[in-house]
Design a protein around this motif. Structure first.
Motif, short mmCIF file in Angstrom:
data_model
loop_
_atom_site.label_atom_id
_atom_site.label_comp_id
_atom_site.label_asym_id
_atom_site.label_seq_id
_atom_site.Cartn_x
_atom_site.Cartn_y
_atom_site.Cartn_z
N GLY A 176 0.82 -1.21 0.00
CA GLY A 176 0.00 0.00 0.00
C GLY A 176 0.85 1.26 0.00
N VAL A 177 1.89 1.26 0.83
CA VAL A 177 2.77 2.43 0.94
C VAL A 177 3.61 2.61 -0.32
CG1 VAL A 177 4.76 3.38 2.20
CG2 VAL A 177 2.90 2.29 3.46
N VAL A 178 4.13 1.52 -0.84
CA VAL A 178 5.09 1.59 -1.96
C VAL A 178 4.40 1.81 -3.30
CG1 VAL A 178 6.86 0.30 -3.21
CG2 VAL A 178 6.77 0.19 -0.72
N ARG A 179 3.26 1.16 -3.52
CA ARG A 179 2.65 1.13 -4.86
C ARG A 179 1.58 2.18 -5.10
NH1 ARG A 179 1.43 -5.34 -5.24
NH2 ARG A 179 3.58 -6.09 -4.88
N CYS A 180 1.02 2.78 -4.04
CA CYS A 180 -0.08 3.72 -4.26
C CYS A 180 0.38 4.91 -5.10
CB CYS A 180 -0.65 4.19 -2.92
SG CYS A 180 0.45 5.23 -1.94
N ASP A 181 -0.59 5.56 -5.73
CA ASP A 181 -0.27 6.75 -6.53
C ASP A 181 0.10 7.93 -5.64
OD1 ASP A 181 -0.88 5.74 -9.26
OD2 ASP A 181 -2.90 5.51 -8.43
N LEU A 182 -0.55 8.02 -4.49
CA LEU A 182 -0.32 9.13 -3.57
C LEU A 182 -0.38 8.61 -2.14
CD1 LEU A 182 -0.16 12.14 -2.72
CD2 LEU A 182 -2.63 12.27 -3.05
N LEU A 183 0.69 8.84 -1.39
CA LEU A 183 0.72 8.46 0.02
C LEU A 183 0.37 9.67 0.87
CD1 LEU A 183 1.42 6.35 2.23
CD2 LEU A 183 3.76 7.26 2.18
N VAL A 184 -0.60 9.51 1.75
CA VAL A 184 -0.97 10.55 2.70
C VAL A 184 -0.52 10.14 4.09
CG1 VAL A 184 -2.90 11.71 3.85
CG2 VAL A 184 -2.93 11.40 1.36
N VAL A 185 0.28 10.99 4.71
CA VAL A 185 0.71 10.78 6.10
C VAL A 185 -0.19 11.66 6.96
CG1 VAL A 185 2.60 10.90 7.75
CG2 VAL A 185 3.07 10.31 5.35
N ASN A 186 -1.16 11.04 7.60
CA ASN A 186 -2.18 11.76 8.35
C ASN A 186 -1.84 11.82 9.84
OD1 ASN A 186 -4.69 13.11 8.61
ND2 ASN A 186 -5.70 11.21 9.19
N LYS A 187 -2.57 12.64 10.56
CA LYS A 187 -2.42 12.82 12.01
C LYS A 187 -1.00 13.26 12.38
CE LYS A 187 -5.95 9.35 13.06
NZ LYS A 187 -6.32 8.18 13.89
N ILE A 188 -0.46 14.16 11.57
CA ILE A 188 0.93 14.58 11.81
C ILE A 188 1.06 15.31 13.15
CG2 ILE A 188 1.58 14.62 9.39
CD1 ILE A 188 1.15 17.66 9.44
N ASP A 189 -0.05 15.89 13.64
CA ASP A 189 0.00 16.58 14.92
C ASP A 189 0.23 15.62 16.09
OD1 ASP A 189 -2.62 15.63 14.13
OD2 ASP A 189 -3.43 16.58 15.94
N LEU A 190 -0.08 14.34 15.88
CA LEU A 190 0.04 13.37 16.97
C LEU A 190 1.38 12.66 17.00
CD1 LEU A 190 -3.50 11.68 16.86
CD2 LEU A 190 -2.73 13.64 18.23
N ALA A 191 2.18 12.84 15.97
CA ALA A 191 3.47 12.14 15.91
C ALA A 191 4.34 12.39 17.14
CB ALA A 191 4.21 12.51 14.62
#
Length: 204
Positions: free
Chosen positions: A141-156
């Motif tokens: 999913g991470v490698v092959r998708c057209d667009l990767l969304v990294v969500n919840k960046i405020d919680l990192a």
């Protein structure tokens, strides 16, 4: 008159990554740019995500359909997408002005992928609070998708995840394909995300 085929965009990712919240942001953002949107959600044996979107006030509830996978979420988006294809065809027939169909997958793991017979473009959503090692696992999913969304960046930071490292390694494993950071709860990053969709899908 030239007929433009509806753009079919898949949204996948693990349970709790923020897919439904992101779909809501996309509905609002695309609508704000004059796009006519319809939505299909996938759940195992419920219509919970569809009902949430119908109640959101962001979209005509009739434009939201639910598909119940009844088993592994992979099946209806990859191995046998016939239920989703039928739902898309029905939406396009009832709402011929539809320019974009957002198809949200049921929550799954990093191996979740979409059939190219089902969607033109697919977004994979990961949760920054789930750890900065996600890209190193190199899930399809991470490698092959057209667009990767990294969500919840405020919680990192609260989860002890190094966001800079996560993003750096995500870009490395994706070989130049786009990565966008979001906080779907507040809408942060939505404009950048829609800019990518405009460039790569909607104006092609």
């Amino acid at each position: 008159m030239t007929t433009v085929r509806t753009a079919r965009i898949g949204v996948g990712g693990p349970v709790g990554s923020g897919k439904t919240a992101l779909v809501e942001q996309l509905i609002s953002g695309l609508g704000g740019r004059g796009r006519s949107v319809s939505v299909i959600t996938n759940d195992l044996v419920t219509a919970e995500d569809a009902e949430r979107i119908r109640r959101s006030g962001l979209i005509d509830p009739r434009r939201v359909r639910a598909v119940e996978a009844g088993g592994c979420p992979h099946t209806v988006i990859r191995e046998d997408p016939s239920l989703n294809l039928a739902a898309m065809d029905a939406l396009e027939a009832e709402f011929p002005d539809t320019e974009v169909i957002l198809l949200e997958s049921g929550g799954d793991n990093l191996a979740s992928t979409f059939s190219r017979d089902l969607v033109d473009y697919w977004i994979f959503v990961i949760d920054a609070a789930s750890g900065d090692d996600i890209p190193r696992k190199r899930g399809p999913g991470v490698v092959r998708c057209d667009l990767l969304v990294v969500n919840k960046i405020d919680l990192a930071p609260l989860a002890g995840a190094d966001l800079d490292r996560l993003l750096r390694e995500a870009r490395q494993v994706r070989s130049g394909r786009p990565v966008v950071c979001t906080n779907a709860r507040t809408g942060l990053g939505t404009d950048e995300l829609i800019d990518v969709l405009d460039r790569e899908v909607l104006f092609v």
